[in-house]
Design a protein around this motif. Structure first.
Motif, mmCIF file in Angstrom:
data_model
loop_
_atom_site.group_PDB
_atom_site.id
_atom_site.type_symbol
_atom_site.label_atom_id
_atom_site.label_comp_id
_atom_site.label_asym_id
_atom_site.label_seq_id
_atom_site.Cartn_x
_atom_site.Cartn_y
_atom_site.Cartn_z
ATOM 1 N N PHE A 108 -28.902 29.016 -85.901
ATOM 2 C CA PHE A 108 -29.350 30.114 -85.040
ATOM 3 C C PHE A 108 -30.785 29.893 -84.583
ATOM 4 O O PHE A 108 -31.121 30.128 -83.415
ATOM 5 C CB PHE A 108 -29.229 31.458 -85.762
ATOM 6 N N THR A 109 -31.643 29.428 -85.487
ATOM 7 C CA THR A 109 -33.050 29.184 -85.140
ATOM 8 C C THR A 109 -33.155 28.139 -84.033
ATOM 9 O O THR A 109 -33.877 28.345 -83.048
ATOM 10 C CB THR A 109 -33.836 28.719 -86.384
ATOM 11 N N PHE A 110 -32.452 27.016 -84.179
ATOM 12 C CA PHE A 110 -32.513 25.969 -83.151
ATOM 13 C C PHE A 110 -31.904 26.444 -81.837
ATOM 14 O O PHE A 110 -32.405 26.136 -80.768
ATOM 15 C CB PHE A 110 -31.861 24.683 -83.644
ATOM 16 N N TRP A 111 -30.816 27.206 -81.914
ATOM 17 C CA TRP A 111 -30.217 27.760 -80.695
ATOM 18 C C TRP A 111 -31.195 28.699 -80.001
ATOM 19 O O TRP A 111 -31.367 28.632 -78.774
ATOM 20 C CB TRP A 111 -28.922 28.490 -81.059
ATOM 21 N N ALA A 112 -31.844 29.580 -80.767
ATOM 22 C CA ALA A 112 -32.798 30.521 -80.183
ATOM 23 C C ALA A 112 -34.007 29.801 -79.595
ATOM 24 O O ALA A 112 -34.481 30.143 -78.511
ATOM 25 C CB ALA A 112 -33.252 31.529 -81.241
ATOM 26 N N MET A 113 -34.499 28.779 -80.304
ATOM 27 C CA MET A 113 -35.671 28.040 -79.810
ATOM 28 C C MET A 113 -35.324 27.203 -78.576
ATOM 29 O O MET A 113 -36.167 27.007 -77.704
ATOM 30 C CB MET A 113 -36.246 27.153 -80.908
ATOM 31 N N ALA A 114 -34.084 26.725 -78.490
ATOM 32 C CA ALA A 114 -33.681 25.927 -77.320
ATOM 33 C C ALA A 114 -33.606 26.787 -76.067
ATOM 34 O O ALA A 114 -33.832 26.295 -74.960
ATOM 35 C CB ALA A 114 -32.332 25.261 -77.583
ATOM 36 N N GLY A 115 -33.313 28.053 -76.232
ATOM 37 C CA GLY A 115 -33.179 28.942 -75.083
ATOM 38 C C GLY A 115 -34.451 29.655 -74.679
ATOM 39 O O GLY A 115 -34.480 30.371 -73.685
ATOM 40 N N THR A 116 -35.514 29.460 -75.425
ATOM 41 C CA THR A 116 -36.761 30.155 -75.116
ATOM 42 C C THR A 116 -37.662 29.286 -74.253
ATOM 43 O O THR A 116 -37.501 28.073 -74.199
ATOM 44 C CB THR A 116 -37.497 30.566 -76.406
#
Length: 109
Positions: A17-25
Motif C-alpha cells: 500500500f505504501t509503494f502504491w500510494a507513493m507511486a501515485g503521489t
C-alpha cells in the motif's frame, strides 16, 4: 531460518500500500512529511507515531540483546523504522521467527 507468517502478511500489505500510494503521489516522501508537520493536528499524529517508533526501537534493542544480536544487526531495522515507522518492527518480527517456549529460553512464559 524461521519466519513469522502473520507479521510477514501485515508487512507485505503495508509496504504494498505504501509503494502504491507513493507511486501515485506527486511529492516526495520528505515533502509529504514536511506537509504533515505544518499543521498542529497532523503534527500531533506524526509525533505520536515517532514516540511509538522509539519505544519499538527500545524493545527491538532489548530483545535482540537478549538473543545475542549486536547493534550492527539492528541498524537496518532502526533506519527502516525512522523512514516507514511500522516497517522496521514488522520486519524484525518476521525475521525473529516464532516465539520460543519457556523451556528453550529458561523463562516460564
Amino acid at each position: 531460518m524461521r519466519v513469522s507468517v502473520f507479521p510477514l502478511l501485515i508487512l507485505g500489505l503495508f509496504m504494498g500500500f505504501t509503494f502504491w500510494a507513493m507511486a501515485g503521489t506527486e511529492q516526495s516522501l520528505l515533502a509529504f512529511g514536511v506537509e504533515l508537520m505544518s499543521s498542529p493536528d497532523t503534527a500531533q499524529v506524526v509525533i505520536d507515531l515517532y514516540i511509538l517508533a522509539a519505544m519499538a526501537c527500545v524493545w527491538m534493542y532489548q530483545d535482540a540483546k537478549g538473543r545475542g544480536k549486536g547493534l550492527g544487526y539492528l541498524l537496518p531495522f532502526f533506519i527502516l523504522t525512522a523512514v516507514f515507522v511500522s516497517a522496521g518492527p514488522l520486519l524484525y518480527l518476521v525475521l525473529r521467527g516464532g516465539r520460543e517456549t519457556g523451556a528453550a529460553t529458561g523463562r516460564p512464559f
